[in-house]
Each structure stands twice: as C-alpha cells, then as structure tokens.
Motif scaffolding. Structure first.
Motif, PDB file in Angstrom:
ATOM      1  N   GLY A  26      10.793   4.102  -4.885  1.00 44.41           N
ATOM      2  CA  GLY A  26       9.532   3.562  -4.403  1.00 44.41           C
ATOM      3  C   GLY A  26       9.578   2.096  -4.048  1.00 44.41           C
ATOM      4  N   ALA A 111       0.752   8.483 -17.117  1.00 50.07           N
ATOM      5  CA  ALA A 111       1.499   7.363 -16.544  1.00 50.07           C
ATOM      6  C   ALA A 111       1.220   6.069 -17.312  1.00 50.07           C
ATOM      7  N   LEU A 155      -1.291   2.490  -8.600  1.00 56.35           N
ATOM      8  CA  LEU A 155       0.085   2.809  -8.205  1.00 56.35           C
ATOM      9  C   LEU A 155       1.090   1.929  -8.941  1.00 56.35           C
ATOM     10  N   ILE A 158       1.740   3.620 -12.137  1.00 56.11           N
ATOM     11  CA  ILE A 158       2.604   4.780 -11.949  1.00 56.11           C
ATOM     12  C   ILE A 158       4.047   4.343 -11.719  1.00 56.11           C
ATOM     13  N   GLU A 159       4.251   3.284 -10.950  1.00 59.83           N
ATOM     14  CA  GLU A 159       5.598   2.749 -10.744  1.00 59.83           C
ATOM     15  C   GLU A 159       6.203   2.298 -12.070  1.00 59.83           C
ATOM     16  N   HIS A 162       8.085   4.718 -14.480  1.00 56.54           N
ATOM     17  CA  HIS A 162       9.489   5.037 -14.196  1.00 56.54           C
ATOM     18  C   HIS A 162       9.777   6.533 -14.193  1.00 56.54           C
ATOM     19  N   VAL A 164      10.164   9.046 -10.993  1.00 56.05           N
ATOM     20  CA  VAL A 164      10.128   9.039  -9.527  1.00 56.05           C
ATOM     21  C   VAL A 164       9.391  10.249  -8.966  1.00 56.05           C
ATOM     22  N   LEU A 167       5.797   9.355  -9.165  1.00 53.89           N
ATOM     23  CA  LEU A 167       5.523   8.281  -8.212  1.00 53.89           C
ATOM     24  C   LEU A 167       5.251   8.837  -6.814  1.00 53.89           C
ATOM     25  N   HIS A 168       6.158   9.664  -6.300  1.00 57.51           N
ATOM     26  CA  HIS A 168       5.996  10.161  -4.936  1.00 57.51           C
ATOM     27  C   HIS A 168       4.853  11.159  -4.827  1.00 57.51           C
ATOM     28  N   ARG A 171       1.707   9.008  -4.830  1.00 65.41           N
ATOM     29  CA  ARG A 171       1.575   8.268  -3.575  1.00 65.41           C
ATOM     30  C   ARG A 171       1.014   9.159  -2.477  1.00 65.41           C
TER      31      ARG A 171
END
Length: 255
Positions: A26, A111, A155, A158-159, A162, A164, A167-168, A171
């Motif tokens: 990300g 998250a 976001l 969420i980043e 850690h 992924v 995260l996606h 997003r």
C-alpha cells in the motif's frame, strides 16, 4: 540431492519484485504517478533498458499503466474488486448501506486493535498527523476536505495494522464510499453538533491508539460507527418523512 545452482537474478526482475511489494504493502497507491524514467533508474540503481523491461513486465501483469504524454501510473487495481452490476446493486438498496457500516465496524475494530499492538512508532505518527489535519480543517467547514481526511484517518489505521489483505479490501470499500455508492458522506457534516461529535470520536480513537490500548481503540471505533449508523438511519427516516409530507402537501393544494 535437493540442491540447485544459485542463479543471479536479472536486474529487471529485482525491480519488478520491488514495485510489486510497494503496491502490495500500500505504499504505491492506485493512480499514483511514478517518477520520470531517468530519476527512477537512478533511484533504483539500474540502467534505463533494465527499467523499461521491468515496467513492460509490470504493465503485462496489470500493475502499471501508461498514459500518453503523462507517464507511468499505478493501475487502478482496486477497480476490479466488485463487478459493475454489483456496484449498481449496492447503490440501489439501503440494506447495502447498513451492511457496509456493519462490515466496517467489524473490520476497523479489528484493525484498530491490531494497530495498537503492532503499529510502529512511525505508523502512530502518521495517524497523529492525519488527526492533526482533521483538527485544523474543522473550523473551515469544508465537507469535501473533512470527508477526505476522515477516510485518510481510517485508512492510516488499517495500514498500521500491517495486514495487506485487509488493506486492499478496505481500500476498495473506501473507493466505493468516495464515489457515493454506499452513502453521501457530506450528509454527516451538515449540522454543527454532528461535526463536533465526529471529531471527538476520532480524537478518542487516536488517543487510544497513541496509548497502545487495544481494547479502548476497538471500543472507540465501534462507538464511532454506531453513531454513524444511527445518524444515517435518522437521515433516511427524515427523507422518507419528507417525501410523505410533500405528497400530502401536493394533494392538499389540489383539493
């Protein structure tokens, strides 16, 4: 014997792997423009032919896209998360709105809990920086700016978790939110009291995260999204009531 000769990896392959990881984690985001070829080759320490070979392979993989006269961009890899038919279905039914909030409540609570435990000090600095921007934007009363910072704040959490996959996935969900598929975020900022309450809710989330209090962070996220759900339910009810009132008014004028 289970051994094979060690082979030196091509420079272009190393570039491909690095860009893939930057997108996966990300760091490079959909729609982001890459530096010009000369600058990028210098940053990576590879020749321009090797860089071109890597970019060509990444384009074939659907991760990068060229725009004539503009450069090379990270592809909109999130755009394929939902079919157009499903997006239209989401837009047409209120049920999707409240299921979306419920999904966010579960995922973002998790998250926040993970971020409180796993975030680096730099991750927490990013979250604090975004919240500081939210505070600075509050007196300006610009719904678009506030909505964007709200999304950036969530976001960033969420980043900082850690994960992924999360995260996606999130997003892609936020992209639909920005496009007004689930609901128009600006309705959350129409009343002064609502705006202030939302800011304080984000403050509570940030405070818990900065203290690395996982339980408090999750609870603060849940309280925030419970509030959002209630506010949207009230808005939907008010819309229905107004539609009924207009019908009565029009009927009364014709009598």
């Amino acid at each position: 014997m289970p051994f094979q000769k060690v082979q030196t990896e091509k420079l272009s392959t190393s570039v491909v792997r690095q860009v893939e990881l930057l997108i996966l984690r990300g760091i490079l985001r959909p729609g982001e423009r890459l530096p010009a070829e000369r600058e990028l080759s210098e940053r990576l320490g590879v020749s321009r032919p090797s860089l071109r070979e890597a970019i060509s392979e990444l384009q074939d993989l659907g991760l990068l896209t060229a725009r004539a006269g503009s450069g090379i961009f990270v592809a909109d890899v999130l755009g394929n998360a939902f079919s157009d038919s499903l997006v239209r279905l989401f837009s047409a039914h209120d049920e999707a709105v409240f299921d979306y909030i419920s999904f966010r409540r579960d995922m973002e609570g998790l998250a926040a809990e993970r971020a409180a435990r796993l975030a680096s000090d730099t991750d927490l600095m990013v979250i604090q920086t975004v919240f500081d921007k939210m505070e600075a934007a509050h007196p300006k009363r610009n719904p678009a700016d506030e909505a964007q910072l709200d999304a950036d704040f969530h976001l960033a959490i969420i980043e900082a978790s850690h994960n992924v996959i999360m995260l996606h996935m999130m997003r892609s969900m936020y992209q639909l939110l920005r496009e007004g598929v689930f609901y128009n975020r600006s309705i959350m900022f129409r009343q002064r009291t609502t705006r202030s309450e939302l800011l304080e809710q984000h403050r509570a989330i940030n405070t818990a995260l900065q203290a690395r209090d996982a339980e408090a962070a999750r609870e603060a996220v849940v309280r925030h999204l419970d509030y959002v759900e209630g506010a949207l339910a009230d808005f939907k009810k008010a819309e229905r009531n107004e539609a009924i009132a207009r019908q009565r008014y029009e009927h009364e004028q014709r009598r």
